[in-house]
Design a protein around this motif. Structure first.
Motif, PDB file in Angstrom:
ATOM      1  N   GLY A 287      -2.023  -3.258  -1.201  1.00 42.15           N
ATOM      2  CA  GLY A 287      -3.390  -2.794  -1.364  1.00 42.15           C
ATOM      3  C   GLY A 287      -3.695  -1.549  -0.538  1.00 42.15           C
ATOM      4  O   GLY A 287      -4.459  -0.675  -0.965  1.00 42.15           O
ATOM      5  N   GLU A 288      -3.098  -1.459   0.644  1.00 42.59           N
ATOM      6  CA  GLU A 288      -3.314  -0.300   1.505  1.00 42.59           C
ATOM      7  C   GLU A 288      -2.604   0.951   0.983  1.00 42.59           C
ATOM      8  O   GLU A 288      -3.075   2.063   1.203  1.00 42.59           O
ATOM      9  CB  GLU A 288      -2.828  -0.606   2.926  1.00 42.59           C
ATOM     10  CG  GLU A 288      -3.647  -1.659   3.645  1.00 42.59           C
ATOM     11  CD  GLU A 288      -3.063  -2.005   4.993  1.00 42.59           C
ATOM     12  OE1 GLU A 288      -1.987  -1.449   5.322  1.00 42.59           O
ATOM     13  OE2 GLU A 288      -3.661  -2.820   5.724  1.00 42.59           O
ATOM     14  N   ARG A 289      -1.475   0.762   0.300  1.00 38.54           N
ATOM     15  CA  ARG A 289      -0.656   1.908  -0.105  1.00 38.54           C
ATOM     16  C   ARG A 289      -0.908   2.362  -1.547  1.00 38.54           C
ATOM     17  O   ARG A 289      -0.579   3.492  -1.889  1.00 38.54           O
ATOM     18  CB  ARG A 289       0.831   1.552   0.029  1.00 38.54           C
ATOM     19  CG  ARG A 289       1.294   1.168   1.432  1.00 38.54           C
ATOM     20  CD  ARG A 289       1.319   2.355   2.370  1.00 38.54           C
ATOM     21  NE  ARG A 289       1.959   2.043   3.636  1.00 38.54           N
ATOM     22  CZ  ARG A 289       3.226   2.358   3.930  1.00 38.54           C
ATOM     23  NH1 ARG A 289       3.970   3.003   3.053  1.00 38.54           N
ATOM     24  NH2 ARG A 289       3.734   2.031   5.105  1.00 38.54           N
ATOM     25  N   ILE A 290      -1.434   1.487  -2.387  1.00 39.87           N
ATOM     26  CA  ILE A 290      -1.512   1.812  -3.804  1.00 39.87           C
ATOM     27  C   ILE A 290      -2.466   2.968  -4.083  1.00 39.87           C
ATOM     28  O   ILE A 290      -2.277   3.739  -5.023  1.00 39.87           O
ATOM     29  CB  ILE A 290      -1.917   0.554  -4.627  1.00 39.87           C
ATOM     30  CG1 ILE A 290      -1.630   0.796  -6.105  1.00 39.87           C
ATOM     31  CG2 ILE A 290      -3.383   0.208  -4.406  1.00 39.87           C
ATOM     32  CD1 ILE A 290      -1.770  -0.450  -6.951  1.00 39.87           C
ATOM     33  N   GLY A 291      -3.491   3.136  -3.243  1.00 44.02           N
ATOM     34  CA  GLY A 291      -4.423   4.241  -3.447  1.00 44.02           C
ATOM     35  C   GLY A 291      -3.744   5.592  -3.292  1.00 44.02           C
ATOM     36  O   GLY A 291      -3.976   6.514  -4.082  1.00 44.02           O
ATOM     37  N   SER A 292      -2.887   5.719  -2.285  1.00 43.18           N
ATOM     38  CA  SER A 292      -2.161   6.977  -2.074  1.00 43.18           C
ATOM     39  C   SER A 292      -1.220   7.268  -3.235  1.00 43.18           C
ATOM     40  O   SER A 292      -1.096   8.416  -3.677  1.00 43.18           O
ATOM     41  CB  SER A 292      -1.368   6.909  -0.765  1.00 43.18           C
ATOM     42  OG  SER A 292      -2.227   6.705   0.338  1.00 43.18           O
ATOM     43  N   THR A 293      -0.568   6.228  -3.744  1.00 39.61           N
ATOM     44  CA  THR A 293       0.331   6.415  -4.873  1.00 39.61           C
ATOM     45  C   THR A 293      -0.423   6.840  -6.122  1.00 39.61           C
ATOM     46  O   THR A 293       0.003   7.743  -6.846  1.00 39.61           O
ATOM     47  CB  THR A 293       1.113   5.115  -5.137  1.00 39.61           C
ATOM     48  OG1 THR A 293       2.030   4.895  -4.070  1.00 39.61           O
ATOM     49  CG2 THR A 293       1.887   5.196  -6.444  1.00 39.61           C
ATOM     50  N   LEU A 294      -1.550   6.189  -6.401  1.00 43.28           N
ATOM     51  CA  LEU A 294      -2.336   6.539  -7.578  1.00 43.28           C
ATOM     52  C   LEU A 294      -2.874   7.961  -7.474  1.00 43.28           C
ATOM     53  O   LEU A 294      -2.945   8.682  -8.482  1.00 43.28           O
ATOM     54  CB  LEU A 294      -3.487   5.549  -7.753  1.00 43.28           C
ATOM     55  CG  LEU A 294      -3.100   4.126  -8.149  1.00 43.28           C
ATOM     56  CD1 LEU A 294      -4.329   3.238  -8.201  1.00 43.28           C
ATOM     57  CD2 LEU A 294      -2.395   4.118  -9.498  1.00 43.28           C
TER      58      LEU A 294
ATOM     59  N   VAL B 155       1.783   3.468 -11.240  1.00 42.21           N
ATOM     60  CA  VAL B 155       1.593   2.438 -10.214  1.00 42.21           C
ATOM     61  C   VAL B 155       2.804   2.372  -9.304  1.00 42.21           C
ATOM     62  O   VAL B 155       2.694   2.234  -8.091  1.00 42.21           O
ATOM     63  CB  VAL B 155       1.337   1.072 -10.882  1.00 42.21           C
ATOM     64  CG1 VAL B 155       1.180  -0.026  -9.848  1.00 42.21           C
ATOM     65  CG2 VAL B 155       0.092   1.137 -11.763  1.00 42.21           C
ATOM     66  N   GLY B 156       3.978   2.481  -9.893  1.00 39.87           N
ATOM     67  CA  GLY B 156       5.192   2.439  -9.088  1.00 39.87           C
ATOM     68  C   GLY B 156       5.406   3.676  -8.264  1.00 39.87           C
ATOM     69  O   GLY B 156       6.023   3.623  -7.200  1.00 39.87           O
TER      70      GLY B 156
END
Length: 347
Positions: A116-123, A284-285
């Motif tokens: 949850g903390e990292r997915i925003g940066s990836t998106l 997402v990945g």
């Protein structure tokens, strides 16, 4: 004998619409069932795949600490690694079905919280790169396909194919070396790592700082993927150029640019739209290679860190999320194609 009253046109249209809706629902249900089977296979493969990696996570976590064999055994029991492989697999499946991806060995925090903390940066990174790649690919593909064999067609297609064939890590390192570290007379302009500066300001200045950090990783991702959109769009436009409605539009005296924008391009977009939906799953990945090179704090970097330990639960959680998102988006792409293309609906 009583004659059967004729069926009105609105009733016939309503019946056809109902049949089409039921057909779409059956098609979507079939695809959803296939997706669930694929996800179940991924769950099984995810568990056993990472157990083949060399290395002992307990000893890796104990580096730099003088731990006795008894303490190592206690740590192994705490992580559940003292159980047999079938017992660990059953526990993993139970947790996954309860949407519990376990606790990270290294961070000692729930995997879902870390994701949850990292997915925003990836998106942010991959979403921006996807929009840029799609826009560039559609624009160049439409122009190249409209006039095949032209100088623009040959140049744009050649450049895109060259970039598509370049390894991502090599291109990323090259951009990092030239435009971040600086080579000869070329000064280092862009940051070398991270999503923002340590002393980043607030407000709009912070947005500009993040944008500056995004330039090189985003450029790397766009360069290696936009060719597929260009080639698909070019091929679709080539198919449309020979259609009768294009000849009719030209006979009416319409400008070539108007014919391309208003007629050829909209009709040629369907395969590209389907490809976009399929690629959304990879958003997402993220890109493990790009995030690792530029130390971008996203899911790719998290997965890379998990492999180094190895952190089984963190690897399993991130890999499962990545593959499940790809499967779901591919299924959605099939349904959207079925919905948009009447030829598929009637098949």
């Amino acid at each position: 004998m009583t004659a059967t009253p004729p069926v009105s046109q609105p009733a016939v249209e309503a019946l056809e619409e109902t049949r089409a809706r039921h057909g779409l629902l059956r098609y979507a249900a079939t695809k959803a069932g296939g997706a669930l089977v694929s996800i179940a296979m991924v769950i099984v493969a995810t568990f056993f795949l990472f157990r083949l990696l060399p290395g002992d996570p307990v000893r890796a976590l104990a580096q730099g600490r003088n731990m006795t064999p008894e303490q190592l055994d206690l740590e192994r029991a705490r992580l559940g690694l003292d159980k047999s492989l079938p017992e660990q697999f059953v526990q993993f499946v139970k947790q996954t079905l309860q949407f519990d991806l376990g606790t990270s060995y290294e961070y000692k925090r729930p995997v879902l919280d870390l994701i949850g903390e990292r997915i925003g940066s990836t998106l942010l990174l991959t979403g921006t790169a996807l929009v840029m790649a799609v826009s560039l690919g559609i624009w160049q593909g439409a122009r190249a396909g409209w006039k095949p064999g032209s100088r623009f067609d040959k140049f744009s297609t050649a450049i895109s194919l060259v970039l598509w064939s370049v390894p991502t890590f090599w291109l990323g390192l090259l951009l990092l070396m030239v435009f971040a570290a600086g080579v000869g007379p070329i000064p280092g302009v862009f940051p070398t790592r991270g999503i923002s500066s340590v002393d980043a300001p607030e407000g709009f200045a912070y947005v500009l700082d993040v944008a500056q950090h995004m330039v090189l990783p985003c450029l790397t991702m766009v360069a290696v993927v936009y060719a597929q959109y260009l080639l698909v769009m070019r091929s679709s436009v080539l198919d449309e150029v020979g259609q009768d409605y294009i000849t009719t539009a030209r006979a009416k005296g319409l400008r070539d640019d108007d014919i391309r924008r208003r007629h050829a391009v909209p009709n040629a977009l369907l395969p590209t739209v389907t490809l976009v939906f399929m690629r959304i799953g990879f958003v997402v990945g993220g890109a493990v290679t790009v995030e690792a090179i530029f130390s971008w704090p996203g899911l790719g970097q998290l997965f890379y860190e998990a492999i180094r330990v190895p952190d089984f639960t963190l690897m399993q959680g991130t890999f499962l999320l990545i593959t499940a998102s790809v499967i779901v988006m591919n299924t959605l792409a099939d349904v959207v194609y079925h919905l948009l293309d009447p030829r598929v609906r009637s098949a």
